[in-house]
Design a protein around this motif. Structure first.
Motif, PDB file in Angstrom:
ATOM      1  N   ALA A 274     -11.226   3.441   1.720  1.00 43.63           N
ATOM      2  CA  ALA A 274     -11.155   3.704   3.274  1.00 43.63           C
ATOM      3  C   ALA A 274     -10.888   2.381   4.106  1.00 43.63           C
ATOM      4  CB  ALA A 274     -12.295   4.271   3.336  1.00 43.63           C
ATOM      5  N   LYS A 275     -10.871   1.248   3.889  1.00 39.81           N
ATOM      6  CA  LYS A 275     -11.321  -0.114   4.068  1.00 39.81           C
ATOM      7  C   LYS A 275      -9.555  -0.601   4.726  1.00 39.81           C
ATOM      8  CE  LYS A 275     -14.934  -2.933   3.627  1.00 39.81           C
ATOM      9  NZ  LYS A 275     -15.831  -3.468   2.555  1.00 39.81           N
ATOM     10  N   GLY A 276      -8.952   0.557   3.985  1.00 42.71           N
ATOM     11  CA  GLY A 276      -7.034   0.536   3.596  1.00 42.71           C
ATOM     12  C   GLY A 276      -6.371  -0.352   2.598  1.00 42.71           C
ATOM     13  N   MET A 277      -7.286  -1.184   1.556  1.00 41.34           N
ATOM     14  CA  MET A 277      -6.829  -1.296   0.472  1.00 41.34           C
ATOM     15  C   MET A 277      -5.869  -0.460   0.010  1.00 41.34           C
ATOM     16  SD  MET A 277     -10.283  -3.429  -0.399  1.00 41.34           S
ATOM     17  CE  MET A 277      -9.328  -4.545  -1.841  1.00 41.34           C
ATOM     18  N   SER A 278      -4.399  -0.988  -1.116  1.00 41.16           N
ATOM     19  CA  SER A 278      -3.384  -0.888  -1.956  1.00 41.16           C
ATOM     20  C   SER A 278      -4.091  -0.569  -2.877  1.00 41.16           C
ATOM     21  CB  SER A 278      -2.715  -0.912  -1.599  1.00 41.16           C
ATOM     22  OG  SER A 278      -2.221  -1.875  -1.869  1.00 41.16           O
ATOM     23  N   ILE A 279      -3.598   0.636  -3.719  1.00 35.25           N
ATOM     24  CA  ILE A 279      -4.443   0.410  -5.091  1.00 35.25           C
ATOM     25  C   ILE A 279      -4.098  -1.050  -6.237  1.00 35.25           C
ATOM     26  CG2 ILE A 279      -4.034   2.298  -5.877  1.00 35.25           C
ATOM     27  CD1 ILE A 279      -1.522   2.589  -6.825  1.00 35.25           C
ATOM     28  N   LEU A 280      -3.240  -2.110  -5.982  1.00 35.23           N
ATOM     29  CA  LEU A 280      -3.171  -2.923  -6.382  1.00 35.23           C
ATOM     30  C   LEU A 280      -4.144  -4.065  -5.681  1.00 35.23           C
ATOM     31  CD1 LEU A 280      -1.380  -5.360  -7.390  1.00 35.23           C
ATOM     32  CD2 LEU A 280      -0.127  -5.250  -5.516  1.00 35.23           C
ATOM     33  N   ASP A 281      -4.263  -3.889  -4.023  1.00 36.13           N
ATOM     34  CA  ASP A 281      -5.776  -4.914  -4.071  1.00 36.13           C
ATOM     35  C   ASP A 281      -6.815  -4.553  -4.944  1.00 36.13           C
ATOM     36  OD1 ASP A 281      -3.732  -6.130  -1.662  1.00 36.13           O
ATOM     37  OD2 ASP A 281      -4.228  -3.947  -0.375  1.00 36.13           O
TER      38      ASP A 281
END
Length: 294
Positions: free
Chosen positions: A208-215
């Protein structure tokens, strides 16, 4: 588009997989007309199955996870291939949804806290590996963690999440994270990992915070040097077909094939995974019998 990623620390001590499966779970919800709690349960299992399937090295391998507790939901089943594509179904899709005091969906009550988690890996050799463990919570993620610890002796952390709109029941976000200690991990590695996990936010919160799966993997493995092994799109994929059904019918006796026809002279088969219907007329069934005996 949904994606899955696999990473490993440069020292080879820790492996992490993460998935954004929001579209996959949205598709499953629509296909099976799932209640909120059934969406959460199947969605979590689909995320876990995708990550576990993606770990399989053989191209034609697949994995089957089945959760059967003593709750009203009945069996929850998911099947994944080695690319992470998945499909699944719930035995009783319209189970009533109840919530914990904190507002989260009570998956454990619908699934049941007593029962079994079964895992079958088929490597395409005709000799599948099957493992079974008792459920520890019915919340899915804890049961996956326990499976790896008990059946495969691999220290594992599994986090799974499905965010469902309370108003209309639509799937907003779904994802998962799987972290495993590999042989040779030192004590300081374990301590560092435990500290990271203790402060880790829920997967859906990070998405929801816009983090990617790599993040997400980098956050879970903060302080480690990370290498990406692979990253690829994943989808809800059902491989059913009329031809596969015909091949299955050919394993039956002639009388059993003929007995499938109803009063209208038709036999209808419905795929459990995608609800696609296949209709066979009496002539179709006779043609299958003829081909089988030729």
């Amino acid at each position: 588009m949904d994606k899955i990623i696999r990473c490993i620390t440069s020292d080879g001590a820790v492996m992490a997989s993460a998935i954004d499966a929001s579209d996959i779970v949205f598709t499953a919800k629509k296909l099976h007309d799932l209640s909120r709690v059934s969406t959460a349960a199947l969605g979590r299992l689909l995320c876990a199955t995708s990550m576990m399937g993606n770990m399989l090295k053989q191209k034609d391998a697949f994995i089957n996870l089945r959760v059967l507790g003593d709750g009203e939901m009945g069996a929850v089943v998911a099947v994944g291939d080695s690319r992470g594509n998945v499909r699944g179904y719930v035995e009783n899709p319209q189970v009533k949804t109840e919530y914990y005091n904190n507002g989260k969906i009570n998956v454990a009550k619908a699934v049941g806290k007593s029962g079994m988690l079964s895992v079958m890996r088929d490597y395409g050799t005709g000799d599948p590996y099957i493992g079974q463990v008792e459920l520890v919570s019915g919340e899915i993620a804890e049961d996956i963690t326990n499976y790896f610890a008990t059946s495969e002796q691999i220290p594992t952390v599994c986090a799974l999440g499905v965010l469902v709109d309370k108003e209309d029941g639509e799937v907003l976000l779904a994802g998962g994270l799987l972290i495993q200690l590999l042989p040779g991990a030192f004590e300081d590695t374990i301590e560092k990992l435990e500290k990271n996990i203790a402060k880790l936010e829920p997967v859906t919160t990070m998405l929801a915070k816009g983090m990617s799966i790599l993040d997400i993997c980098k956050t879970a493995l903060d302080g480690f040097e990370l290498e990406v092994l692979d990253e690829n799109p994943v989808n809800y994929v059902c491989g059913c077909s009329r031809e596969k059904l015909e091949r299955y019918f050919m394993t039956m006796s002639d009388d059993d094939i003929r007995s499938m026809a109803d009063e209208k002279g038709e036999a209808e088969a419905v795929c459990q995974f995608c609800n696609k219907k296949y209709v066979f007329t009496k002539d179709d069934l006779e043609a299958i019998i003829k081909e089988k005996n030729s």
